[in-house]
Design an enzyme around this catalytic site. Structure first.
Site, mmCIF file in Angstrom:
data_model
loop_
_atom_site.group_PDB
_atom_site.id
_atom_site.type_symbol
_atom_site.label_atom_id
_atom_site.label_comp_id
_atom_site.label_asym_id
_atom_site.label_seq_id
_atom_site.Cartn_x
_atom_site.Cartn_y
_atom_site.Cartn_z
ATOM 1 N N ASN A 232 2.422 5.495 -3.510
ATOM 2 C CA ASN A 232 2.249 6.468 -4.593
ATOM 3 C C ASN A 232 0.852 7.066 -4.549
ATOM 4 O OD1 ASN A 232 4.196 5.468 -7.475
ATOM 5 N ND2 ASN A 232 4.633 5.039 -5.350
ATOM 6 N N LYS B 273 5.798 -9.918 -2.302
ATOM 7 C CA LYS B 273 6.729 -8.994 -2.960
ATOM 8 C C LYS B 273 8.170 -9.285 -2.506
ATOM 9 C CE LYS B 273 5.929 -5.994 -5.388
ATOM 10 N NZ LYS B 273 5.794 -5.953 -6.865
ATOM 11 N N ARG C 100 2.252 6.752 6.578
ATOM 12 C CA ARG C 100 2.740 6.300 5.273
ATOM 13 C C ARG C 100 3.540 7.429 4.633
ATOM 14 N NH1 ARG C 100 1.342 2.364 7.322
ATOM 15 N NH2 ARG C 100 -0.020 0.677 6.607
ATOM 16 N N TYR D 77 0.662 -9.714 1.121
ATOM 17 C CA TYR D 77 1.131 -8.891 -0.009
ATOM 18 C C TYR D 77 2.627 -8.641 0.107
ATOM 19 C CZ TYR D 77 2.310 -4.556 -2.483
ATOM 20 O OH TYR D 77 2.945 -3.614 -3.265
ATOM 21 N N THR E 267 8.336 -2.645 -3.242
ATOM 22 C CA THR E 267 7.692 -1.770 -2.260
ATOM 23 C C THR E 267 8.490 -1.712 -0.965
ATOM 24 O OG1 THR E 267 5.776 -1.708 -0.774
ATOM 25 C CG2 THR E 267 6.270 -3.818 -1.732
ATOM 26 N N ASP E 268 8.290 -0.632 -0.216
ATOM 27 C CA ASP E 268 8.914 -0.532 1.114
ATOM 28 C C ASP E 268 8.305 -1.535 2.098
ATOM 29 O OD1 ASP E 268 6.410 0.699 1.359
ATOM 30 O OD2 ASP E 268 7.204 2.638 2.009
ATOM 31 N N GLU E 269 7.139 -2.104 1.737
ATOM 32 C CA GLU E 269 6.433 -2.973 2.688
ATOM 33 C C GLU E 269 7.180 -4.277 2.945
ATOM 34 O OE1 GLU E 269 2.143 -2.947 2.126
ATOM 35 O OE2 GLU E 269 2.259 -1.019 1.122
ATOM 36 N N GLU F 184 -0.541 -8.308 -7.872
ATOM 37 C CA GLU F 184 -1.674 -8.021 -7.006
ATOM 38 C C GLU F 184 -1.119 -7.056 -5.971
ATOM 39 O OE1 GLU F 184 -4.829 -8.846 -7.119
ATOM 40 O OE2 GLU F 184 -4.659 -10.126 -8.882
HETATM 41 P P1 NAD Z 1 -2.277 -1.990 -9.649
HETATM 42 O O1 NAD Z 1 -2.963 -3.006 -8.811
HETATM 43 O O2 NAD Z 1 -2.933 -0.671 -9.889
HETATM 44 O O3 NAD Z 1 -1.974 -2.614 -11.092
HETATM 45 C C1 NAD Z 1 -1.492 -3.920 -11.264
HETATM 46 C C2 NAD Z 1 -1.608 -4.257 -12.747
HETATM 47 O O4 NAD Z 1 -1.057 -5.580 -12.918
HETATM 48 C C3 NAD Z 1 -3.058 -4.302 -13.255
HETATM 49 O O5 NAD Z 1 -3.142 -3.632 -14.494
HETATM 50 C C4 NAD Z 1 -3.337 -5.790 -13.425
HETATM 51 O O6 NAD Z 1 -4.264 -6.081 -14.457
HETATM 52 C C5 NAD Z 1 -1.941 -6.319 -13.759
HETATM 53 N N1 NAD Z 1 -1.801 -7.747 -13.446
HETATM 54 C C6 NAD Z 1 -2.167 -8.374 -12.291
HETATM 55 N N2 NAD Z 1 -1.935 -9.697 -12.402
HETATM 56 C C7 NAD Z 1 -1.380 -9.897 -13.633
HETATM 57 C C8 NAD Z 1 -0.921 -11.043 -14.315
HETATM 58 N N3 NAD Z 1 -0.993 -12.274 -13.767
HETATM 59 N N4 NAD Z 1 -0.417 -10.903 -15.556
HETATM 60 C C9 NAD Z 1 -0.362 -9.673 -16.143
HETATM 61 N N5 NAD Z 1 -0.793 -8.547 -15.543
HETATM 62 C C10 NAD Z 1 -1.301 -8.662 -14.292
HETATM 63 O O7 NAD Z 1 -0.847 -1.824 -9.006
HETATM 64 P P2 NAD Z 1 0.039 -0.499 -8.841
HETATM 65 O O8 NAD Z 1 -0.416 0.231 -7.641
HETATM 66 O O9 NAD Z 1 0.144 0.189 -10.149
HETATM 67 O O10 NAD Z 1 1.444 -1.154 -8.473
HETATM 68 C C11 NAD Z 1 2.347 -1.539 -9.516
HETATM 69 C C12 NAD Z 1 3.577 -2.155 -8.893
HETATM 70 O O11 NAD Z 1 4.185 -1.221 -8.008
HETATM 71 C C13 NAD Z 1 3.295 -3.396 -8.054
HETATM 72 O O12 NAD Z 1 4.328 -4.328 -8.290
HETATM 73 C C14 NAD Z 1 3.313 -2.898 -6.630
HETATM 74 O O13 NAD Z 1 3.726 -3.926 -5.749
HETATM 75 C C15 NAD Z 1 4.344 -1.788 -6.731
HETATM 76 N N6 NAD Z 1 4.196 -0.677 -5.767
HETATM 77 C C16 NAD Z 1 3.011 -0.006 -5.663
HETATM 78 C C17 NAD Z 1 2.909 1.070 -4.794
HETATM 79 C C18 NAD Z 1 1.630 1.876 -4.687
HETATM 80 O O14 NAD Z 1 1.569 2.800 -3.855
HETATM 81 N N7 NAD Z 1 0.619 1.616 -5.504
HETATM 82 C C19 NAD Z 1 4.013 1.442 -4.016
HETATM 83 C C20 NAD Z 1 5.211 0.725 -4.148
HETATM 84 C C21 NAD Z 1 5.288 -0.323 -5.039
HETATM 85 P P1 TYD Z 2 -3.575 1.631 1.252
HETATM 86 O O1 TYD Z 2 -3.925 2.754 0.347
HETATM 87 O O2 TYD Z 2 -4.361 0.371 1.162
HETATM 88 O O3 TYD Z 2 -2.008 1.351 1.051
HETATM 89 P P2 TYD Z 2 -0.986 0.422 1.932
HETATM 90 O O4 TYD Z 2 -1.770 -0.464 2.808
HETATM 91 O O5 TYD Z 2 -0.268 -0.344 0.862
HETATM 92 O O6 TYD Z 2 -0.108 1.378 2.668
HETATM 93 O O7 TYD Z 2 -3.680 2.138 2.763
HETATM 94 C C1 TYD Z 2 -2.930 3.253 3.218
HETATM 95 C C2 TYD Z 2 -3.234 3.448 4.663
HETATM 96 O O8 TYD Z 2 -4.586 3.877 4.805
HETATM 97 C C3 TYD Z 2 -3.120 2.189 5.513
HETATM 98 O O9 TYD Z 2 -2.598 2.556 6.794
HETATM 99 C C4 TYD Z 2 -4.549 1.697 5.657
HETATM 100 C C5 TYD Z 2 -5.354 2.983 5.624
HETATM 101 N N1 TYD Z 2 -6.695 2.882 5.009
HETATM 102 C C6 TYD Z 2 -7.825 3.367 5.697
HETATM 103 O O10 TYD Z 2 -7.735 3.865 6.826
HETATM 104 N N2 TYD Z 2 -9.042 3.255 5.079
HETATM 105 C C7 TYD Z 2 -9.188 2.715 3.832
HETATM 106 O O11 TYD Z 2 -10.323 2.634 3.318
HETATM 107 C C8 TYD Z 2 -8.014 2.272 3.137
HETATM 108 C C9 TYD Z 2 -8.107 1.690 1.755
HETATM 109 C C10 TYD Z 2 -6.786 2.376 3.778
#
Ligand code: NAD
Ligand code: TYD
Length: 333
Positions: free
Chosen positions: A179, A153, A213, A149, A123-125, A82
């Protein structure tokens, strides 16, 4: 290589599968994904018949299903999670189940089936947040997660590390910045703003858009994971950074690219506990040979164009979905 990709129907996972099959066409890739609201098989429809690709619908918290798939592979890249902070503020429990329990189920199975490498995507979070002038986080920074979240993680990262220390499971971890790129769900900042503006709807910017960010084009993240799989040291963590911008700067850029004015910004309340700034020092992975190849300015433009050209992908996702995070903001602010 026989690769198990968990969460391969999500944003980064689907980009990674595309990347991997185009750069390693003889490797086998099994995508194990339960398909939550964030899992979109449409993101992979061009490769669904690829001879080296297989999709299995399954839940990482289901031990039996995980054991069955683990028996078929030698390497794991674990994306499934998630991933949306606003959702974690409303319902933390599912984050604990998927991100913590799910990771532990995978680790147990990886040990049982003598997996050669378990690469965990983080994640960096997990490090918490920074002030405007603080030095970026490094691999040695303390974990101080501030959202459910990030805490889930962080717990998962700790479990992964413990399986290396206790059982010598061959693990690596990457902690990556935010990303952006194709196939990112429109609940996140950049795709939400692009798709709202395409529809001539206002964009909800939290606070005055002052939060910062670091942004990385998703393909550069995929390249970093590839490098760590090939050359990373077992048991080590690598920080993968991006280019820092305020949310306001990112918003102005998207407005400009779509020919819209600042009147399209709707300033809304901050999310609870809104992390001010993330920043990472990527020196360690740079010493392995990684550096980003996709600049923010060029690839945000290409990303906007991708969303303009691929309404078929995102439009159904915006229809009929309750905007849960905005509801939460309205309750609290
Ligand atoms: P996303 O939410 O787009 O995708 C998550 C995927 O995991 C989905 O396809 C969902 O169906 C699947 N999933 C969720 N629960 C599951 C379960 N119980 N069993 C099997 N599959 C399940 O996420 P994302 O943005 O692609 O992120 C992927 C990974 O990268 C995550 O671990 C996230 O913490 C990490 N990450 C994301 C970002 C970002 O900017 N998006 C940055 C750093 C790290
Ligand atoms: P987000 O894309 O949810 O990523 P993360 O919280 O994991 O960094 O949000 C990026 C930044 O943008 C965060 O500071 C919250 C802000 N934000 C808005 O201002 N409006 C929005 O609708 C969303 C989704 C995020």
């Amino acid at each position: 290589m026989k690769l198990l990709v968990t969460g391969g129907a999500g944003f980064i996972g689907s980009n990674f599968i595309h990347y991997w099959l185009s750069h390693h066409p003889t490797d086998r890739v099994v995508n194990f994904d339960v398909l939550t609201y964030a899992g979109h098989l449409e993101s992979l429809q061009d490769i669904q018949h690829h001879p080296q690709y297989q999709f299995i619908q399954g839940d990482i918290t289901n031990e039996e299903a995980v054991n069955a798939v683990m028996a078929q592979v030698d390497t794991v890249v674990h994306f499934a999670a998630e991933s949306h902070v606003d959702r974690s503020i409303i319902d933390p429990q599912i984050f604990i189940k998927t991100n913590v329990v799910g990771t532990s189920v995978l680790l147990n199975a990886a040990l049982k089936y003598k997996i050669k490498r378990f690469h965990h995507i983080s994640t960096d979070e997990v490090f918490g947040h920074l002030g405007a002038h603080d030095a970026p986080f490094t691999e040695a920074s303390n974990y101080r997660p501030r959202t459910p979240y990030a805490a889930s993680k962080a717990a998962a990262d700790m479990l992964v590390r413990s399986f290396f220390e206790t059982y010598q499971l061959p693990v690596t971890i990457t902690n990556c910045a935010n990303n952006f790129g194709p196939f990112c769900d429109p609940e996140k900042l950049i795709p939400r703003f692009i798709t709202n503006l395409i529809d001539n709807k206002k964009v909800p910017l939290m606070g005055q858009g002052e939060n910062i960010r670091p942004w990385l084009y998703v393909k550069d993240h995929c390249r970093a994971i590839e490098l760590v799989l090939e050359r990373g040291i077992i048991g080590e963590t690598y920080c993968v950074s991006g280019t820092e911008h305020t949310n306001h700067t990112v918003t102005l850029k998207i407005l400009e690219l779509l020919g819209k004015g600042e009147s399209m910004i709707e300033y809304v309340g901050h999310r609870l506990g809104h992390d001010f700034r993330y920043a990472l020092d990527s020196s360690k992975i740079q010493r392995l040979g990684w550096k980003p190849e996709h600049s923010f300015d060029e690839w945000i433009q290409k990303t906007v164009q991708w969303y303009q050209e691929n309404e078929w992908w995102w439009r159904p996702l915006k229809q009929g979905r309750p905007v849960v995070d905005r509801v939460a903001q309205k309750n609290y602010f």
